[in-house]
Design a protein around this motif. Sequence first.
Motif, short mmCIF file in Angstrom:
data_model
loop_
_atom_site.label_atom_id
_atom_site.label_comp_id
_atom_site.label_asym_id
_atom_site.label_seq_id
_atom_site.Cartn_x
_atom_site.Cartn_y
_atom_site.Cartn_z
N GLY A 68 0.81 -1.20 0.00
CA GLY A 68 0.00 0.00 0.00
C GLY A 68 0.85 1.25 0.00
N LEU A 69 0.21 2.36 0.25
CA LEU A 69 0.87 3.65 0.28
C LEU A 69 1.25 4.01 1.70
N GLY A 70 2.54 4.33 1.91
CA GLY A 70 2.95 4.87 3.19
C GLY A 70 2.56 6.32 3.26
N HIS A 71 3.06 7.11 2.31
CA HIS A 71 2.64 8.50 2.17
C HIS A 71 3.02 9.00 0.79
N VAL A 72 2.39 10.09 0.39
CA VAL A 72 2.74 10.78 -0.85
C VAL A 72 3.11 12.20 -0.47
N ALA A 73 4.17 12.72 -1.11
CA ALA A 73 4.72 14.02 -0.70
C ALA A 73 4.76 14.99 -1.86
N TRP A 74 4.28 16.21 -1.60
CA TRP A 74 4.25 17.28 -2.59
C TRP A 74 5.30 18.31 -2.23
N ASP A 100 10.80 16.29 11.23
CA ASP A 100 12.09 16.85 10.85
C ASP A 100 12.56 16.45 9.46
N GLY A 101 11.85 15.55 8.82
CA GLY A 101 12.25 15.11 7.49
C GLY A 101 12.69 13.67 7.48
N ASP A 102 13.19 13.25 6.35
CA ASP A 102 13.60 11.86 6.15
C ASP A 102 14.81 11.89 5.24
N PHE A 103 15.26 10.73 4.85
CA PHE A 103 16.40 10.61 3.95
C PHE A 103 16.16 11.47 2.71
N GLY A 104 17.01 12.45 2.48
CA GLY A 104 16.94 13.24 1.26
C GLY A 104 16.07 14.49 1.31
N HIS A 105 15.33 14.72 2.39
CA HIS A 105 14.53 15.95 2.42
C HIS A 105 14.38 16.47 3.84
N GLY A 106 14.05 17.75 3.93
CA GLY A 106 13.95 18.42 5.20
C GLY A 106 12.56 18.38 5.81
N ALA A 107 12.29 19.37 6.67
CA ALA A 107 11.05 19.39 7.44
C ALA A 107 9.82 19.31 6.54
N ALA A 108 8.83 18.55 6.99
CA ALA A 108 7.61 18.35 6.21
C ALA A 108 6.41 18.39 7.14
N PHE A 109 5.29 18.86 6.58
CA PHE A 109 4.03 18.89 7.30
C PHE A 109 3.21 17.70 6.84
N ARG A 110 2.94 16.76 7.75
CA ARG A 110 2.22 15.51 7.44
C ARG A 110 0.76 15.63 7.89
N TYR A 111 -0.16 15.19 7.05
CA TYR A 111 -1.58 15.26 7.35
C TYR A 111 -2.31 14.13 6.62
N GLU A 120 2.05 14.68 2.66
CA GLU A 120 2.88 15.70 3.29
C GLU A 120 3.32 16.71 2.25
N ILE A 121 3.72 17.88 2.74
CA ILE A 121 4.23 18.93 1.89
C ILE A 121 5.52 19.45 2.51
N TYR A 122 6.51 19.74 1.67
CA TYR A 122 7.83 20.12 2.14
C TYR A 122 8.50 20.97 1.07
N PHE A 123 9.65 21.53 1.39
CA PHE A 123 10.43 22.25 0.38
C PHE A 123 11.88 21.78 0.31
#
Length: 320
Positions: A68-74, A100-111, A120-123
């Motif tokens: 299944g899907l763990g999460h999708v990130a924009w 705080d983020g995960d491998f390869g990306h910084g802080a993200a807002f998960r919902y 989640e959305i991150y920059f």
Amino acid sequence: MTNPEPIYDVAQLGHTELLTPNLDESVAFFTDVYGLYLVGEEPGAAHLRAWNDDVLTSLKLTASDQAGLGHVAWRATSPQALERRVAALEKRGVEGHWHDGDFGHGAAFRYRGPGGHQQEIYFETEKYRPTEETRPHLPNQPQKFDPQGAAAAHIDHINLLVPNVSEASQFQQETLGFKLRERLVPAERDEVGAWLSVMTKAHDLALTREPAPTEGRLHHLAYSVPETSDVIRAADIFMENDVFIEFGPAKHSRTQGFFLYVYEPGGNRIEVFTGGIHIFSPDFETVTWTTEAGGRGTAWGTAVPESFHTHATPTFPATQ
């Protein structure tokens, strides 16, 4: 009536996490057969990228009891855009949290989205830096073209099953600025499909009606390849590696993309995709389909297998 100002705060589908009960086999499929590159590992998880992804990773595979899907990130277009979109989510009453983020990306807002999926959305993201062995001759390429397997080029789109397509579509449009490009509304029935994008693509996100009394399920994840011939080549590669081809190669009616669908070893449906319309007009009018064109499920009349309407991950007993 004045049209709302378009929102361009989300740039792209940044990355996706897939859950798999067969992590080692899934990693082998995505690297040896699908053509991604393994860039990081940790207990119970692996991180991969495609050769034309300019970021360090676009796919996380996580060991789980079921697929299944763990999460999708924009990915947002800027730190300021990220703040605006989080504010829009919170104004709508969406409960989320920062991490705080995960491998390869910084802080993200998960919902949790209206269809039950973790989004989640991150920059901030880490760019891929080629080694001497992978350095391209042309500096506007992330790495040299050194194909393995189907040589998936970069992450393209995702299709999520949702109980209420119209509600989920409105959510993506109003909170994140997605543009509704095409929709399927059969006569005297509710909307059953919506194809949305954040910039000029045919779609970054497809929403289709969930056939089972459940939520949070994945229909498919797609990576693109440059040419139609690459999709046909992928079919041969899947055949040679005893990978079951569910659907295609063929051409979609909506999006007009050329496609091929298979299942990876964990059970998730994966697409090889190319082409698709591009939207250049700022006042593009949403195309509403009331039925399949000429009674066809695909552009050229290729039959749609029943499993395409019933199989999703995680599986649901009533759909088996």
